[in-house]
Write an enzyme that holds these catalytic residues in place. Structure first.
Site, PDB file in Angstrom:
ATOM      1  N   CYS A 161    -121.341 -68.520 155.448  1.00 28.82           N
ATOM      2  CA  CYS A 161    -120.867 -68.188 154.091  1.00 28.82           C
ATOM      3  C   CYS A 161    -120.870 -66.617 153.840  1.00 28.82           C
ATOM      4  CB  CYS A 161    -121.541 -68.657 153.025  1.00 28.82           C
ATOM      5  SG  CYS A 161    -121.366 -70.509 152.874  1.00 28.82           S
ATOM      6  N   GLU A 209    -115.814 -68.245 159.950  1.00 23.25           N
ATOM      7  CA  GLU A 209    -115.960 -69.844 160.508  1.00 23.25           C
ATOM      8  C   GLU A 209    -115.936 -69.812 161.877  1.00 23.25           C
ATOM      9  OE1 GLU A 209    -112.501 -71.701 158.233  1.00 23.25           O
ATOM     10  OE2 GLU A 209    -113.943 -71.584 156.609  1.00 23.25           O
ATOM     11  N   CYS A 258    -122.727 -71.920 147.492  1.00 26.28           N
ATOM     12  CA  CYS A 258    -123.409 -73.188 147.904  1.00 26.28           C
ATOM     13  C   CYS A 258    -124.643 -73.305 147.851  1.00 26.28           C
ATOM     14  CB  CYS A 258    -122.604 -73.615 149.387  1.00 26.28           C
ATOM     15  SG  CYS A 258    -123.752 -72.422 150.653  1.00 26.28           S
ATOM     16  N   CYS A 316    -126.640 -70.699 150.236  1.00 29.31           N
ATOM     17  CA  CYS A 316    -126.663 -69.470 149.696  1.00 29.31           C
ATOM     18  C   CYS A 316    -127.435 -69.249 148.469  1.00 29.31           C
ATOM     19  CB  CYS A 316    -125.208 -68.938 149.541  1.00 29.31           C
ATOM     20  SG  CYS A 316    -124.252 -68.656 150.987  1.00 29.31           S
ATOM     21  N   GLU A 367    -121.571 -65.095 151.278  1.00 26.07           N
ATOM     22  CA  GLU A 367    -122.771 -64.346 150.521  1.00 26.07           C
ATOM     23  C   GLU A 367    -123.890 -64.100 151.521  1.00 26.07           C
ATOM     24  OE1 GLU A 367    -120.891 -67.147 150.096  1.00 26.07           O
ATOM     25  OE2 GLU A 367    -120.943 -67.704 147.597  1.00 26.07           O
ATOM     26  N   ASN A 372    -116.790 -64.824 154.513  1.00 26.05           N
ATOM     27  CA  ASN A 372    -117.106 -66.074 155.490  1.00 26.05           C
ATOM     28  C   ASN A 372    -116.393 -65.750 156.727  1.00 26.05           C
ATOM     29  OD1 ASN A 372    -114.517 -66.435 154.176  1.00 26.05           O
ATOM     30  ND2 ASN A 372    -114.567 -68.735 154.406  1.00 26.05           N
TER      31      ASN A 372
HETATM   32  N1  THU Z   1    -117.847 -70.571 151.369  1.00 25.72           N
HETATM   33  C1  THU Z   1    -118.527 -69.277 151.266  1.00 25.72           C
HETATM   34  O1  THU Z   1    -118.134 -68.143 152.044  1.00 25.72           O
HETATM   35  N2  THU Z   1    -119.250 -69.284 150.079  1.00 25.72           N
HETATM   36  C2  THU Z   1    -119.385 -70.330 149.210  1.00 25.72           C
HETATM   37  O2  THU Z   1    -120.257 -69.983 148.480  1.00 25.72           O
HETATM   38  C3  THU Z   1    -118.794 -71.545 149.376  1.00 25.72           C
HETATM   39  C4  THU Z   1    -118.156 -71.766 150.730  1.00 25.72           C
HETATM   40  C5  THU Z   1    -116.880 -70.604 152.695  1.00 25.72           C
HETATM   41  C6  THU Z   1    -117.701 -71.625 153.854  1.00 25.72           C
HETATM   42  C7  THU Z   1    -116.317 -71.906 154.647  1.00 25.72           C
HETATM   43  O3  THU Z   1    -115.952 -70.859 155.593  1.00 25.72           O
HETATM   44  C8  THU Z   1    -115.309 -71.982 153.542  1.00 25.72           C
HETATM   45  O4  THU Z   1    -115.806 -71.262 152.411  1.00 25.72           O
HETATM   46  C9  THU Z   1    -115.314 -73.465 153.307  1.00 25.72           C
HETATM   47  O5  THU Z   1    -116.256 -74.064 152.810  1.00 25.72           O
END
Ligand code: THU
Length: 164
Positions: free
Chosen positions: A72, A63, A112, A115, A74, A61
């Site tokens: 994310c 940010e 999520c 994704c 994925e 991920n």
């Molecule tokens: N996140 C992912 O990378 N994958 C997921 O399936 C759920 C959430 C990340 C997004 C964000 O950077 C952090 O987790 C918190 O939501």
């Protein structure tokens, strides 16, 4: 009125039950999670995507201070795979979340909604079910297709119902 029911299927495995290919994917996803850029949530996710020719693509991920601009793990991995290996079929995706001590978290974290939608599009694009492995400290949950995580998904056929 009719009550309808949808059942989903998945397997619950121990890490030791995994075949070598999957253990390697877990290692790759774990390594990717360590390099996640998650200064706002401290929630570090790694994904490893296996292509049909054996190539493994990783993502984590990313940010951003403008929160919605992040992405994310994925989708970073899948978009990289689709951008760089457009002729390779996506076979599997393994997802790992680690804590502040670089340990895989004890509970299962599932992808999520956005994704899931991208995994569904990738299945449709390559006409191939994608195996999804969700790794926690104790167990691995294995789904043989996104249809078990995103039933009744919106897809390309739905767009076709509107006459142009
Ligand atoms: N996140 C992912 O990378 N994958 C997921 O399936 C759920 C959430 C990340 C997004 C964000 O950077 C952090 O987790 C918190 O939501």
């Amino acid at each position: 009125m009719k009550d309808r029911e949808i059942k989903i299927k998945y397997k619950e495995l121990e890490y030791s039950d995994l075949i070598e290919i999957d253990k390697n994917l877990v290692e790759k996803a774990f390594g990717a999670a360590k390099n996640a850029y998650a200064p706002y949530s401290n929630f570090r996710v790694g994904a490893a995507v296996l292509l049909d020719d054996g190539v493994i693509v990783i993502g984590n991920n990313q940010e951003n201070a403008a929160y919605p601009s992040g992405l994310c793990a994925e989708r970073v991995a899948l978009f990289y795979a689709n951008a760089n290996y457009p002729n390779s079929v996506v076979d599997s995706i393994v997802i790992v979340v680690i804590d502040q001590n670089d340990r895989i978290v004890p509970q299962t974290i599932s992808p999520c909604g956005s994704c899931r939608q991208v995994i569904a599009e990738t299945e449709m694009r390559y006409k191939n079910d994608i195996r999804i492995l969700l790794v926690s400290e104790k167990h691995v949950l294995e789904f043989s297709s996104i249809s078990d995580l995103l039933p009744l998904s919106f897809n390309q056929q739905d767009l076709g119902i509107i006459k142009q």
